[in-house]
Design a protein around this motif. Structure first.
Motif, PDB file in Angstrom:
ATOM      1  N   ASN A  43       5.408  12.785   7.125  1.00  0.00           N
ATOM      2  CA  ASN A  43       4.698  12.505   5.709  1.00  0.00           C
ATOM      3  C   ASN A  43       5.686  12.064   4.931  1.00  0.00           C
ATOM      4  N   PRO A  44       6.155  10.750   4.737  1.00  0.00           N
ATOM      5  CA  PRO A  44       7.132  10.498   3.661  1.00  0.00           C
ATOM      6  C   PRO A  44       6.639  10.699   2.340  1.00  0.00           C
ATOM      7  N   PRO A  45       7.393  11.053   1.214  1.00  0.00           N
ATOM      8  CA  PRO A  45       6.872  11.338  -0.217  1.00  0.00           C
ATOM      9  C   PRO A  45       6.534   9.808  -0.684  1.00  0.00           C
ATOM     10  N   PHE A  46       5.728  10.006  -1.585  1.00  0.00           N
ATOM     11  CA  PHE A  46       5.110   8.897  -2.176  1.00  0.00           C
ATOM     12  C   PHE A  46       6.102   8.765  -3.525  1.00  0.00           C
ATOM     13  N   VAL A  47       6.798   7.436  -3.673  1.00  0.00           N
ATOM     14  CA  VAL A  47       7.602   7.109  -4.575  1.00  0.00           C
ATOM     15  C   VAL A  47       7.386   6.104  -5.444  1.00  0.00           C
ATOM     16  N   GLY A  48       6.092   5.520  -5.466  1.00  0.00           N
ATOM     17  CA  GLY A  48       5.841   4.231  -6.047  1.00  0.00           C
ATOM     18  C   GLY A  48       6.576   3.199  -6.197  1.00  0.00           C
ATOM     19  N   LEU A  49       6.930   2.673  -7.313  1.00  0.00           N
ATOM     20  CA  LEU A  49       7.833   1.389  -7.231  1.00  0.00           C
ATOM     21  C   LEU A  49       9.094   1.540  -6.939  1.00  0.00           C
ATOM     22  N   ASP A  50       9.645   2.713  -6.596  1.00  0.00           N
ATOM     23  CA  ASP A  50      11.152   2.892  -6.574  1.00  0.00           C
ATOM     24  C   ASP A  50      11.785   2.298  -5.471  1.00  0.00           C
ATOM     25  N   ASN A  51      11.240   1.762  -4.468  1.00  0.00           N
ATOM     26  CA  ASN A  51      11.603   1.006  -3.458  1.00  0.00           C
ATOM     27  C   ASN A  51      12.026  -0.536  -3.742  1.00  0.00           C
ATOM     28  N   PHE A  52      11.205  -0.937  -4.709  1.00  0.00           N
ATOM     29  CA  PHE A  52      11.426  -2.158  -5.409  1.00  0.00           C
ATOM     30  C   PHE A  52      12.407  -2.154  -6.193  1.00  0.00           C
ATOM     31  N   VAL A  53      12.733  -0.979  -7.110  1.00  0.00           N
ATOM     32  CA  VAL A  53      13.812  -0.832  -8.187  1.00  0.00           C
ATOM     33  C   VAL A  53      15.032  -1.062  -7.311  1.00  0.00           C
TER      34      VAL A  53
END
Length: 290
Positions: A43-53
């Motif tokens: 269950n990977p954590p939700f990080v929102g737009l951090d991957n885009f950043v």
């Protein structure tokens, strides 16, 4: 009621394939880009737009974007010009022209992996065919075309042009054979030269086909990266890394699926915007026969 449902039943197979292989992967890439998969948990954590950043802060990503833009420029433009030139030269249906058409189309049927292997031997320093023939002109050669940052991307582009120009040629040949003869005959009777007939009559009539071929060439220049994996692996020092290879490397080697999904969504959206802009630009002044 059945008459109303009949068109939808006919469209159902196409809609199912579009939903399963186009829209679902796009939505899935957007959803996956919102989670951080680097922790390797169920269950990977939700990080929102951090991957885009993180993606936009990655120097290799922007280098891959620039490389892909250069690759598009040096494959799409020469490839389409070459294809159109070949189509015009081979438009007459003679025995020699049929043989030449088959010869120029032949690279299209070769798998890109096989073509990349073939061209790798051509580019071998001092032993490959390219250095062999250049040595006859300029003396002994020992150039590592795939190992130098200044030439690796252009060597890949040469393979792309060789592979797909014959494919684009077929579309132009079909379009040329379907053009009405009366406008060209009238122009020639009025004293127009062959060059004037091509630029002012033939080429404008080919704009719908040109529009289609440009879209296909853009898609191929982004999605066909087998030769990158075989010939350079994105090197040296990421000098030949392009977007899809960058995404593949993130997913397969770094296992950073969240960041890879963000790069995938960005690439698809960029391709969509480029296609729309290209359609709007080339559709201006286009006339379709009804």
């Amino acid at each position: 009621m059945s008459k109303r449902l009949f068109p939808y039943l006919l469209l159902a197979p196409t809609l199912i394939f579009l939903a399963g292989f186009t829209y679902f992967p796009l939505v899935r890439s957007l959803v996956d880009s919102l989670y951080d998969s680097r922790l390797a948990t169920d269950n990977p954590p939700f990080v929102g737009l951090d991957n885009f950043v993180r993606l936009f802060q990655d120097r290799v990503f922007w280098l891959s974007v620039v490389n892909n833009l250069i690759y598009i420029l040096v494959t799409v433009v020469p490839g389409i010009i070459l294809a159109l030139t070949l189509a015009v030269w081979l438009a007459q249906n003679t025995r020699l022209n049929r043989l030449l058409r088959a010869a120029f189309f032949f690279p299209t049927i070769i798998p890109l992996v096989s073509a990349a292997t073939l061209w790798t031997f051509i580019f071998i320093p001092n032993l490959g065919l390219l250095d062999y023939y250049l040595a006859k002109i300029a003396g002994p050669m020992c150039v590592n075309y795939l190992g130098m940052g200044k030439s690796a991307l252009f060597a890949l582009a040469l393979v792309g042009v060789w592979k797909f120009a014959g494919y684009y040629m077929l579309f132009f040949l079909a379009a040329l054979q379907g053009l009405p003869a009366s406008p060209r005959e009238a122009a020639l009777m009025e004293g127009a030269s062959g060059r004037q007939v091509f630029w002012y009559i033939t080429l404008p009539l080919l704009r719908p086909t040109l529009n289609f071929v440009i879209i296909i060439a853009l898609v191929y220049s982004i999605t066909q990266i087998d030769h990158v994996a075989i010939m350079t692996q994105g090197g040296p020092n990421n000098a030949s890394s392009v977007l899809l290879y960058y995404i593949q490397d993130l997913a397969n080697n770094s296992h950073d699926f969240g960041k890879a999904s963000a790069a995938t969504f960005f690439t698809v959206m960029a391709l969509f915007v480029i296609s729309i802009l290209n359609l709007r630009t080339l559709e201006k002044g286009v006339h379709y026969e009804r």
